[in-house]
Design an enzyme around this catalytic site. Structure first.
Site, short mmCIF file in Angstrom:
data_model
loop_
_atom_site.label_atom_id
_atom_site.label_comp_id
_atom_site.label_asym_id
_atom_site.label_seq_id
_atom_site.Cartn_x
_atom_site.Cartn_y
_atom_site.Cartn_z
N ARG A 52 0.96 -1.07 -0.03
CA ARG A 52 0.09 0.05 0.06
C ARG A 52 0.82 1.12 -0.05
O ARG A 52 1.69 1.39 0.91
CB ARG A 52 -0.75 -0.09 1.05
N HIS A 55 1.49 7.19 1.56
CA HIS A 55 0.27 7.99 1.69
C HIS A 55 0.10 8.36 3.18
O HIS A 55 0.82 8.25 4.21
CB HIS A 55 -0.89 7.24 1.42
N HIS A 57 -3.35 10.49 5.84
CA HIS A 57 -4.40 10.39 5.95
C HIS A 57 -4.81 11.89 6.67
O HIS A 57 -4.44 12.21 7.79
CB HIS A 57 -5.51 9.63 6.86
N GLU A 62 -4.68 6.39 12.34
CA GLU A 62 -5.10 4.85 11.96
C GLU A 62 -4.54 3.80 12.77
O GLU A 62 -3.37 4.02 13.47
CB GLU A 62 -4.09 4.49 10.54
N HIS A 101 3.09 7.06 5.70
CA HIS A 101 3.18 5.81 5.90
C HIS A 101 2.88 5.01 4.77
O HIS A 101 2.52 5.36 3.60
CB HIS A 101 2.72 5.23 7.12
N GLU A 124 -11.43 8.04 1.00
CA GLU A 124 -10.29 8.30 0.09
C GLU A 124 -9.95 9.73 -0.32
O GLU A 124 -8.67 9.92 -0.71
CB GLU A 124 -10.13 7.28 -1.34
MN MN Z 1 -3.01 4.40 5.77
#
Ligand code: MN
Ligand code: MN
Length: 344
Positions: A52, A55, A57, A62, A101, A124
């Site tokens: 992943r 990115h 948020h 999280e 992360h 998203e």
């Molecule tokens: Mn994340």
């Protein structure tokens, strides 16, 4: 919408996933699961080597629980420093809101983890990916900023990658950052599965991690409940947090008490998510033949619960007899202390 038509169950694992490069993700925010006003969640699966991408948020921290497999994360600390950690089944991570992360599957097999975000409006739209940013930034800015030639910048992705497939990091290779010491607890990792549980014979097991055990986890806490067949997590409520549930194994019944005569009772199976709003009464009962395993997340770093048995046990017999309109000898049969789990 009247409260008694609101559902507190959502069949997360039955939804169509987002996929790419072997990665699989299913998410639910308040937009898909209207009851979940304070917490959103994601179930993600990464095959070995699949990442992943880098990115962050913007509007949520999280919290994660690894169900199966192994993965590695990287995270940048905005006040300096960084961390790379590996995670296995039963481990929890916490990344503060806005910290950049990545997560990569290490194998063997797929890594499955549940992510919880302390904002029901998480989506998203509020997730910022490295490749989305770079692909929309003028090439001359990238050549200046990244020390690449124009021809090399032209090799970069033309849009958001989201999932990227690559080699599995080898701990002995430069692909990996060696761990300074083999600590179980690190800044971002808490080994919840290794914790000594609260145990009620015939009832179940509870493991809980809060900011007390895991200092970075200031805005979220979590529990793993294992409830014996026929047993239940008793009637209770949380005065300080919403509760988000992921049903890992087994079958159960959960009912949410919303006052004004409203109780919503629903049946849950593995792959479902549930929600109990802050202050709303609820219980979880194992209605199956096997252990019911539920992951529970809270949008507070502190765990607080008012269990009905503890409440009744702390009131004088006369108060209970008068309140319930029963003789004292019947009131004396009520619980004498906190039960937490009640055997079947
Ligand atoms: Mn994340
Ligand atoms: Mn609860």
């Amino acid at each position: 919408m009247s409260t008694n038509t609101l559902s507190f169950r959502y069949a997360l694992e039955k939804q169509p996933p987002r996929t790419g490069s072997g990665g699989i993700t299913r998410g639910a925010s308040v937009h898909q699961f209207p009851a979940s006003i304070g917490i959103a969640g994601v179930s993600m699966r990464l095959p070995p080597g699949v990442m992943r991408e880098l990115h962050w948020h913007a509007n949520a921290a999280e919290w994660a629980y690894v169900v199966s497999g192994n993965c590695r994360t990287t995270i940048l600390h905005p006040e300096g420093g960084a961390a790379t950690d590996t995670f296995g089944p039963g481990d929890v991570w916490y990344f503060p809101r806005g910290w950049g992360h990545s997560i990569q599957g290490l194998g063997p097999g797929e890594c499955h983890f549940i992510l919880i975000f302390d904002n029901g409006d998480f989506s998203e739209d509020h997730t910022f990916s490295l490749t989305d940013w770079l692909s929309r930034t003028p090439p001359e800015v990238l050549t200046q900023s990244l020390h690449l030639s124009a021809a090399e910048v032209a090799l970069l992705p033309k849009g958001e990658v989201y999932f990227a497939a690559g080699p599995v990091p080898d701990d002995r290779s430069p692909n990996a950052t060696p761990r300074a010491e083999p600590a179980l607890l690190t800044t971002h990792r808490y080994p919840l599965g290794a914790q000594q549980p609260r145990r009620v014979p015939g009832g179940g097991l509870q493991r809980t991690v809060t900011v007390k055990e895991f200092p970075i986890s200031t805005s979220m806490a979590g529990s793993l409940l294992e409830i014996e067949p026929g047993a239940m997590r008793e009637l209770h409520w949380h005065p300080n947090a919403d509760e988000w549930q992921y049903y890992l194994e087994g079958r159960g019944e959960m009912a949410v008490f919303l006052a004004q005569g409203n109780v919503v009772k629903e049946e849950f199976e593995a792959g479902d998510i549930g929600y109990a709003p802050m202050g709303a009464g609820h219980y979880i009962r194992n209605t199956g033949a096997t252990v019911l395993k539920v992951l529970v997340g809270f949008n507070s770093g502190h765990y607080q619960a008012n269990d009905l048995s503890a409440w009744l046990a702390t009131n004088p017999l006369d108060v209970l007899a008068t309140n319930l309109g029963i003789p004292r000898e019947i009131a004396a049969k009520l619980p004498q202390g906190q039960a937490f789990f009640v055997p079947g």
